[in-house]
Design a protein around this motif. Structure first.
Motif, PDB file in Angstrom:
ATOM      1  N   UNK A 188       0.861  -1.188   0.000  1.00 46.72           N
ATOM      2  CA  UNK A 188       0.000   0.000   0.000  1.00 46.72           C
ATOM      3  C   UNK A 188       0.897   1.238   0.000  1.00 46.72           C
ATOM      4  N   UNK A 189       1.365   1.603  -1.179  1.00 44.57           N
ATOM      5  CA  UNK A 189       2.287   2.733  -1.308  1.00 44.57           C
ATOM      6  C   UNK A 189       1.618   4.071  -1.023  1.00 44.57           C
ATOM      7  N   UNK A 190       0.279   4.106  -1.092  1.00 42.96           N
ATOM      8  CA  UNK A 190      -0.403   5.371  -0.828  1.00 42.96           C
ATOM      9  C   UNK A 190      -0.008   5.939   0.531  1.00 42.96           C
ATOM     10  N   UNK A 191       0.067   5.052   1.520  1.00 43.66           N
ATOM     11  CA  UNK A 191       0.311   5.513   2.886  1.00 43.66           C
ATOM     12  C   UNK A 191       1.709   6.091   3.067  1.00 43.66           C
ATOM     13  N   UNK A 192       2.593   5.841   2.124  1.00 42.77           N
ATOM     14  CA  UNK A 192       3.930   6.428   2.194  1.00 42.77           C
ATOM     15  C   UNK A 192       3.870   7.934   1.984  1.00 42.77           C
ATOM     16  N   UNK A 193       2.945   8.381   1.154  1.00 40.85           N
ATOM     17  CA  UNK A 193       2.878   9.800   0.788  1.00 40.85           C
ATOM     18  C   UNK A 193       1.804  10.562   1.560  1.00 40.85           C
ATOM     19  N   UNK A 194       0.767   9.859   2.017  1.00 41.88           N
ATOM     20  CA  UNK A 194      -0.288  10.529   2.779  1.00 41.88           C
ATOM     21  C   UNK A 194       0.253  10.883   4.164  1.00 41.88           C
ATOM     22  N   UNK A 195       0.283  12.166   4.475  1.00 42.23           N
ATOM     23  CA  UNK A 195       0.805  12.612   5.768  1.00 42.23           C
ATOM     24  C   UNK A 195       2.287  12.909   5.770  1.00 42.23           C
ATOM     25  N   UNK A 196       2.966  12.783   4.627  1.00 39.21           N
ATOM     26  CA  UNK A 196       4.415  13.016   4.556  1.00 39.21           C
ATOM     27  C   UNK A 196       4.772  14.486   4.357  1.00 39.21           C
ATOM     28  N   UNK A 197       3.771  15.355   4.320  1.00 36.06           N
ATOM     29  CA  UNK A 197       3.981  16.801   4.222  1.00 36.06           C
ATOM     30  C   UNK A 197       4.773  17.196   2.975  1.00 36.06           C
ATOM     31  N   UNK A 198       4.606  16.445   1.900  1.00 37.02           N
ATOM     32  CA  UNK A 198       5.252  16.810   0.643  1.00 37.02           C
ATOM     33  C   UNK A 198       6.747  16.634   0.621  1.00 37.02           C
ATOM     34  N   UNK A 199       7.300  15.859   1.549  1.00 41.78           N
ATOM     35  CA  UNK A 199       8.757  15.713   1.627  1.00 41.78           C
ATOM     36  C   UNK A 199       9.286  14.603   0.728  1.00 41.78           C
ATOM     37  N   UNK A 200       8.406  13.781   0.168  1.00 41.07           N
ATOM     38  CA  UNK A 200       8.852  12.652  -0.656  1.00 41.07           C
ATOM     39  C   UNK A 200       8.513  12.820  -2.128  1.00 41.07           C
ATOM     40  N   UNK A 201       7.526  13.602  -2.441  1.00 37.90           N
ATOM     41  CA  UNK A 201       7.118  13.798  -3.826  1.00 37.90           C
ATOM     42  C   UNK A 201       5.951  14.750  -3.897  1.00 37.90           C
ATOM     43  N   UNK A 202       5.672  15.220  -5.099  1.00 42.02           N
ATOM     44  CA  UNK A 202       4.556  16.135  -5.319  1.00 42.02           C
ATOM     45  C   UNK A 202       3.350  15.320  -5.768  1.00 42.02           C
ATOM     46  N   UNK A 203       2.307  15.318  -4.953  1.00 42.79           N
ATOM     47  CA  UNK A 203       1.064  14.634  -5.318  1.00 42.79           C
ATOM     48  C   UNK A 203       0.367  15.456  -6.394  1.00 42.79           C
ATOM     49  N   UNK A 204       0.122  14.836  -7.548  1.00 46.35           N
ATOM     50  CA  UNK A 204      -0.527  15.568  -8.638  1.00 46.35           C
ATOM     51  C   UNK A 204      -1.976  15.160  -8.827  1.00 46.35           C
ATOM     52  N   UNK A 205      -2.281  13.879  -8.604  1.00 39.53           N
ATOM     53  CA  UNK A 205      -3.655  13.401  -8.725  1.00 39.53           C
ATOM     54  C   UNK A 205      -3.983  12.488  -7.544  1.00 39.53           C
ATOM     55  N   UNK A 206      -5.232  12.539  -7.141  1.00 47.90           N
ATOM     56  CA  UNK A 206      -5.710  11.717  -6.030  1.00 47.90           C
ATOM     57  C   UNK A 206      -6.970  10.984  -6.462  1.00 47.90           C
ATOM     58  N   UNK A 207      -7.014   9.674  -6.233  1.00 47.84           N
ATOM     59  CA  UNK A 207      -8.228   8.891  -6.450  1.00 47.84           C
ATOM     60  C   UNK A 207      -8.769   8.479  -5.091  1.00 47.84           C
ATOM     61  N   UNK A 208     -10.043   8.793  -4.848  1.00 52.63           N
ATOM     62  CA  UNK A 208     -10.627   8.590  -3.531  1.00 52.63           C
ATOM     63  C   UNK A 208     -11.959   7.854  -3.611  1.00 52.63           C
ATOM     64  N   UNK A 209     -12.267   7.165  -2.517  1.00 56.29           N
ATOM     65  CA  UNK A 209     -13.588   6.564  -2.355  1.00 56.29           C
ATOM     66  C   UNK A 209     -14.593   7.660  -2.012  1.00 56.29           C
ATOM     67  N   UNK A 210     -15.812   7.477  -2.483  1.00 53.75           N
ATOM     68  CA  UNK A 210     -16.879   8.438  -2.214  1.00 53.75           C
ATOM     69  C   UNK A 210     -17.965   7.797  -1.360  1.00 53.75           C
TER      70      UNK A 210
END
Length: 444
Positions: A188-210
């Protein structure tokens, strides 16, 4: 640098000085009271431009700060200036909306309000309720793992993300997760970037459950004086042991209750979202089990929505900080569920010259304290709250504070035992500290 929108370089200014807009008329504020800004603001409109900017900056050893709305510039960081600010403000819009699958893919610069308005036309919503939704962007909310007062039922941003597109500091574009909910393959690589305050990469697109928009909603407000606080605690415990399902169990201290409802008492906000019959039944359950002598008020539909809208705009933001001699701070505390009561009571011992408006979620243990007062008093109050949280095996994070004060108090608190893992990941992905350097715990 590629041909993207920029602003002219701006000089270093005092904490309250705001320069005039410069360059091509970018709407990104250049006020620097909160730091975390670059001398040049770059506003790309495509993912390719974002990748090109990062690749160039990384090759040249330049530092890059990432923002979109800019509402979180008072959150984390002891580095006042970067070479560039990469603004995602114009990289916005819905990429794909699968109504039947109840998923949406959206560009990072889209504000929460813009996305909710789009989804409302299809009777759907994203179930996160962060502060200042008109300013907060989906990219910023994901990078900070924000949630809101309805976290009890809906969870945080981390619980809703099923896929991301991310640009690494060297310009490489990756995809994590998928665009479908039922995906269990791989890490689950998503959790690596969620909450990382932009220190690992620039999030450009997000796919989310509705989720579907609730057909009906109500809010029960149960208020008691300080001497009956234990009775309110027992009510919260009985609710969690029962079959009713509130979306929120949020405890307000008397100062915040006074501000919101003109009721100087401890108030428990019990919110329901379901069909009307179910909401009415659950309201009646609360009324039957309320503490003796408690004041109870119930509001419905638009009145309840208006309440939560006001609630979301309570905390200070780096974009709406009023001109005042007072210093304002926001402290986020994580603790065991019922320790929310104890920490809130201990906050009464803080210097009376500091105004404290606090609310805490029972069921998940996340609390927020809005502090107002002189600089020394606010810093002292932050330390007091951190000590109270850590004594109960919790933590305290400073989510909003002017830059010059963030050097006086460790905004993230002490390092965890697994901090070396964070360091290793940062060193592997961003060895040159190109992205948001010193924005995360331990100066990462």
């Amino acid at each position: 640098m590629p041909n993207v929108k920029t602003t002219k370089e701006v000089k270093t200014m005092g904490a309250n000085e705001v320069p005039q807009r410069q360059g091509n008329g970018s709407s990104v504020s250049l006020a620097d009271a909160f730091g975390n800004r670059g001398a040049v603001v770059l506003t790309p409109k495509s993912e390719e431009e974002i990748a090109e900017i990062l690749q160039k900056a990384n090759q040249e050893g330049k530092s890059v700060s990432i923002e979109a709305g800019g509402s979180k510039r008072g959150y984390g960081g002891t580095k006042e200036h970067y070479d560039y600010t990469l603004s995602m403000a114009e990289y916005k819009g819905v990429v794909e909306h699968k109504v039947g699958d109840m998923t949406v893919t959206v560009r990072a610069g889209t504000t929460i309000s813009e996305l909710q308005d789009f989804l409302q036309e299809h009777n759907q919503m994203i179930s996160i309720h962060p502060n200042w939704p008109d300013q907060a962007t989906i990219g910023g909310v994901i990078a900070a793992n924000e949630s809101g007062p309805k976290r009890l039922k809906y969870g945080s941003a981390r619980d809703l993300v099923i896929g991301l597109r991310v640009v690494y500091p060297d310009g490489k574009i990756i995809r994590t997760g998928a665009k479908v909910v039922k995906n269990v393959a791989g890490y689950d690589m998503n959790k690596l970037f969620v909450g990382a305050m932009g220190t690992l990469g620039v999030i450009t697109e997000v796919t989310m459950k509705l989720r579907p928009t609730p057909k009906y909603e109500s809010l029960v407000q149960v208020s008691v004086p300080e001497e009956k606080l234990l009775d309110l605690k027992e009510l919260a415990v009985s609710i969690q042991d029962s079959m009713i399902e509130p979306v929120s169990l949020e405890l307000l201290n008397p100062a915040l209750s006074k501000k919101m409802m003109n009721r100087e008492a401890y108030t428990l906000l019990i919110a329901f979202e379901d069909v009307e019959k179910s909401c009415r039944y659950q309201e009646e359950w609360v009324y039957k089990h309320k503490p003796k002598g408690a004041d109870v008020e119930v509001i419905h539909q638009q009145e309840a929505r208006n309440f939560w809208q006001t609630f979301k705009d309570l905390a200070p933001s780096s974009l709406v900080e009023p001109a005042s001699e007072e210093t304002r701070a926001v402290v986020k505390i994580g603790s065991k569920n019922m320790d929310v009561y104890e920490i809130m009571k201990e906050a009464l011992d803080i210097d009376a010259h500091v105004r404290i408006e606090a609310h805490g979620g029972l069921g998940h243990g996340i609390s927020y304290y809005i502090l107002s007062g002189s600089e020394p008093e606010v810093i002292s109050a932050i330390r007091h709250l951190r000590k109270a949280a850590e004594e109960k095996k919790g933590y305290a994070i400073v989510k909003h504070l002017p830059y010059h004060l963030r050097n006086q108090v460790d905004v993230w608190g002490k390092k965890t035992s697994y901090f070396f893992l964070f360091e290793g990941i940062k060193r592997t992905i961003d060895p040159k500290n190109t992205l948001n350097h010193q924005r995360f715990i331990g100066g990462i």
